[in-house]
Design an enzyme around this catalytic site. Structure first.
Site, PDB file in Angstrom:
ATOM      1  N   GLY A 167       0.790  -1.222   0.000  1.00 13.53           N
ATOM      2  CA  GLY A 167       0.000   0.000   0.000  1.00 13.53           C
ATOM      3  C   GLY A 167       0.821   1.270   0.000  1.00 13.53           C
ATOM      4  N   GLU A 203      12.967  -2.618  -7.015  1.00 14.62           N
ATOM      5  CA  GLU A 203      12.304  -2.753  -8.325  1.00 14.62           C
ATOM      6  C   GLU A 203      12.664  -1.569  -9.196  1.00 14.62           C
ATOM      7  OE1 GLU A 203       8.004  -4.901  -7.263  1.00 14.62           O
ATOM      8  OE2 GLU A 203       8.066  -2.825  -7.896  1.00 14.62           O
ATOM      9  N   ARG A 295      -8.475  -9.428   0.780  1.00 13.00           N
ATOM     10  CA  ARG A 295      -9.677  -8.947   1.480  1.00 13.00           C
ATOM     11  C   ARG A 295     -10.650  -8.367   0.470  1.00 13.00           C
ATOM     12  NH1 ARG A 295      -5.876  -4.572   1.694  1.00 13.00           N
ATOM     13  NH2 ARG A 295      -6.716  -2.906   0.392  1.00 13.00           N
ATOM     14  N   VAL A 298     -12.404  -1.458  -0.481  1.00 10.46           N
ATOM     15  CA  VAL A 298     -13.316  -0.317  -0.386  1.00 10.46           C
ATOM     16  C   VAL A 298     -14.085  -0.155  -1.704  1.00 10.46           C
ATOM     17  CG1 VAL A 298     -13.469   2.181  -0.041  1.00 10.46           C
ATOM     18  CG2 VAL A 298     -11.740   0.867   1.203  1.00 10.46           C
TER      19      VAL A 298
END
Ligand code: MV4
Length: 500
Positions: A167, A203, A295, A298
């Protein structure tokens, strides 16, 4: 058909708890809300069949308190626990604690949560399966010399990321070799503080990418399908503001390819239930796996509106061991959906949180408008939690129609007592780059910089306009509006909605 469960406890608050309660009610499932002392009068508590206070406002003592939540579920005779998003949703120990107490965790198996929680391991799994990843390290980088070698090999600029992060937390951009050692040290210490693990990986940096994520569903019988993509490039400091489905950048061929890659990855880790696989899409429309969120997200409603499938009901059915009952060929898409996040924040003041009592609230409605809210007029937005109050989601037959509908709906929205993100959402919906679908993760930075550059002139104009209005008012001896007369929406010949 019998209900998947008799009673479900919702281990969350706000709009997502309300969303889960609604799905349960339609399925004939009883609901138990949990709440902190700051949430006694919150909407999810009013809407659930039963509610249990689990502790003080601090999340660590309530919504993150595994033992208290499990005890509440047992005490009220719940058979299953829905974690929502945030809080304990991606906590493998919570999923295990539920299982140990004979409660069904409505989410993936703990092993799948762990497999995806380690971002370096997830990258390696993706690569092994032939899912494209951004060039970078195969294992956490331990020493600076090795880091320098990898960075030189993939080419600057590079990003340093926390292995147990995600995130966007603990990320560092490194433009040149000279900055590498310092950035590594900072990233390691930040990762150790935030995630209790100082492992980092490297990366190549993808410039101005789009953030595209694939929704997947997997049942306990081995069926995995994808429900297409969401584009979530409109973010500020890793907080999404607007999401849509489909993505303006994805062709049907790309959707099949990325979707198939996401399903392969999910199957490889034994994934079950709803999940989201995140990708970056570069200017050449190449896609790269980033991470998987284990999960419900939103922004799930935009997927629901274009596929016609209720993701929370699917989660409940899957958790009860039911078969998905359809294959990839039966997943179809229709029209366009956009979601705007209505946060209690002041966009004019750097998005500072604006908790407090909501005085007046009128959410929009009408054709193609969905209001997923966790608040009501008279409710208080507590200062202890995330500022998301509600999500406004619209559907239209195509992207232009969805944008027009969102602009109409935002204009109808009336909320007073707290500041909200509505003005900046209206600004985004009117932006030519947005309406053209030219999105990338630097979009908000550009938009806010443009507005800041234009601000001095517009502020001068506003002052002149106000002075002129006052002068004309005085000249015509217009009486002042009565303090307790008709609402502001009838004043000065202006019509509701929202005089500003
Ligand atoms: C990147 C990137 C560019 N190159 N990785 C941010 C959230 C986290 N999931 C990964 N993120 C990024 N990873 C490489 N190799 C740019 C971002 C990024 C970003 C990604 C999605 C949405 C918004 C973003 C804002 C800034 C940076």
């Amino acid at each position: 058909m019998t209900a998947p469960f008799g009673k479900v406890l919702i281990a969350n608050r706000g709009e997502i708890a309300v969303r889960v309660i609604r799905a349960c009610r339609e399925l004939g499932i009883g609901t138990v809300a949990v709440f902190s002392e700051a949430d006694r009068e919150s909407l999810h508590v009013l809407m659930a069949d039963e509610a249990v206070c689990i502790g003080p406002p601090a999340p660590a003592e309530s919504y993150l308190a595994i033992d208290r939540i499990v005890a509440a579920a047992r005490a009220r005779g719940a058979e299953a626990v829905h974690p929502g998003y945030g809080f304990l949703a991606e906590n493998a120990a919570f999923a295990e604690a539920c299982a140990a107490a004979q409660l069904v965790f409505i989410g993936p198996p703990p092993a799948a949560i762990r497999a995806m929680g380690d971002k370096v391991a997830a990258r390696r799994t993706a690569k092994r399966l032939g899912v494209p990843v951004v060039p970078g390290t195969e294992a956490p980088v331990t020493d600076d010399a090795e880091a320098a070698r990898v960075a030189a090999e993939v080419g600057y600029p590079v990003m340093i990321k926390a292995a147990m992060g995600g995130g966007g937390k603990g990320m560092r951009l490194v433009r040149a070799a000279g900055e590498l050692a310092g950035a590594l040290r900072a990233a390691r210490s930040e990762a150790s503080g935030a995630f209790g693990d100082s492992s980092v990986y490297i990366e190549r940096y993808v410039e101005e990418p789009r953030h595209v994520e694939i929704q997947i569903l997997a049942d306990t019988h081995g069926t995995v399908v994808h429900l297409g993509e969401r584009e979530c490039s409109i973010q500020r400091r890793h907080q999404k503001l607007v999401e849509e489905s489909p993505s303006p950048a994805i062709t049907p061929e790309m959707r099949s390819q990325i979707g198939e890659a996401a399903c392969r990855l999910a199957a490889a880790v034994g994934y079950v239930n709803a999940g989201t696989v995140e990708f970056l899409v570069d200017r050449r429309r190449e896609f790269y796996f980033l991470e998987m969120n284990t999960r419900l997200q939103v922004e799930h409603p935009v997927t629901e509106l274009v596929t016609g499938r209720d993701l929370v009901k699917e989660q409940l059915r899957i958790a009860a061991g039911e078969k998905l009952g359809y294959g990839q060929d039966e997943v179809t898409w229709r029209g366009w959906a956009i979601e705007c996040r209505i946060n209690a924040e002041d966009p004019a003041e750097g998005f500072v949180p604006s908790p407090g009592r909501i005085e007046d609230l009128r959410a929009p409605g009408g054709p193609g408008v969905r209001d997923d809210s966790g608040v009501y007029a008279g409710a208080t937005v507590p200062r202890f939690y995330d500022t998301l109050m509600a999500k406004l989601i619209v559907w239209g037959p195509d992207r232009d129609a969805a944008i027009a509908r969102m602009r109409r709906a935002l204009a109808e929205y009336r909320i007073t007592g707290v500041r909200s993100t509505i003005p900046v959402l209206e600004r985004i919906m009117a932006d030519p780059e947005f309406t053209a679908g030219r999105l990338h993760t630097g979009f908000m930075e550009r938009l806010l910089a443009d507005d800041a550059a234009a601000a001095p002139a517009s502020r001068r104009l506003a002052l002149i306009a106000a002075a002129l209005a006052a002068y004309e008012g005085a000249a015509r001896r217009t009486p002042a509006a009565p303090a307790s007369g008709p609402g502001p929406w009838t004043m000065a010949g202006r019509v509701w909605p929202r005089p500003r």
